[in-house]
Structure formats: C-alpha cells, structure tokens
Design an enzyme around this catalytic site. Structure first.
Site: not given
Ligand code: 5GP
Length: 140
Positions: A102, A104
């Site tokens: 993903h 951001h």
């Molecule tokens: P990472 O740390 O893997 O780059 O980011 C994961 C992102 O997913 C975080 O910003 C977190 O807030 C978001 N996130 C975690 N669980 C969920 C969820 O159930 N639904 C959505 N829409 N975002 C989520």
C-alpha cells in the site's frame, strides 16, 4: 516472507470488512486510513496480492502508481493541501504493519504536524465525510 491472504487489506478487497472507499478500478483500490495521520489520509493498494514493494510484480506497478497520482490530486484538492506526502513501508523494521502492498497519500500544509502512525482510530462519520470529499474531487 510470504503473502498472508488473511491480512486486513485482503479482507477489505474481498468485502469481508468495511472501508471508506474513494476510488476503484480493475487493478487498484483506494480507501481512507482508519487511523489517519492527517485529515484525508488515504491508502492506495493493488488488487493483486503482494506483501509489499519487494515482492510485487513490476508489471502491476504502473497501474498502481497511476492510481496513487490520481488519488494524490484528488486529496490535495479535497483538503486544500499545500503538498502531498507519499509513504510506503517495507517490512516491520521499516515501519510496515499491514502486509499487503500500500501507498499512503497524506495531505500536508505548513505548520500542521502529522499525527502518530497507526495512532488513534478516527470516528467513522468523519471518515465517511472525508471519503465523500475525495470522491467529489475525483469526479470534478
Ligand atoms: P503500514 O504501517 O503497514 O505502512 O500502514 C498500515 C496502515 O493501515 C496504517 O496507517 C493504519 O492506520 C492502517 N490500518 C490498519 N488497520 C486498518 C483497517 O482495518 N482499515 C483501514 N482502512 N486502515 C487500517
């Protein structure tokens, strides 16, 4: 490290858990981050399974980046942002917490600090409103 199809974004793609969607096409999906670091914090993911950028099929990245750009324009417009920050983390040591690739998309303006990564859950009515703003900007 392999792909686990029970990760939360795979469940969102399968419609098993809800999300506030803003954009979808054959290859990608974009929805609001549930713990936004800024109002309008949106995530853009490929529909094809990959854990992160390191194991992604290079052929899938063009469509993904096109969606990231499209959503970035819409988020900037919807939140009247001065700039857009794109973040993408690979593996826990780099800050990754959800193991489906993903990007951001974060609106930024001078003097407005980012909130914590994976910090506080936002109110769902607020996320619905923010998603509607991004969708409207995409349609304009
Ligand atoms: P990472 O740390 O893997 O780059 O980011 C994961 C992102 O997913 C975080 O910003 C977190 O807030 C978001 N996130 C975690 N669980 C969920 C969820 O159930 N639904 C959505 N829409 N975002 C989520």
């Amino acid at each position: 490290m392999s792909y686990d199809s029970n990760n939360i974004f795979a469940k969102i793609l399968r419609g098993e858990i809800p999300s506030h969607k803003v954009y979808e096409d054959d290859n990608t999906l974009a929805f609001m981050d549930v713990m936004p670091q800024a109002d309008g914090h949106t995530l853009v993911i490929p529909k094809a399974p990959s854990r992160n950028l390191l194991d992604a099929d290079p052929a899938a990245l063009g469509a993904l980046m096109a969606s990231v750009q499209k959503v970035a324009h819409a988020v900037r417009k919807a939140f009247d942002a001065e700039g857009i920050l794109i973040q993408q983390f690979n593996e826990p040591a780099a800050g990754q917490t959800v193991f489906h690739l993903h990007f951001h998309v974060l609106p930024r303006s001078t003097g407005v600090p980012l909130r914590a990564h994976s910090g506080k859950m936002a109110d769902h009515a607020l996320l619905a409103d923010h998603a509607a703003r991004v969708r409207a900007a995409l349609e304009a």
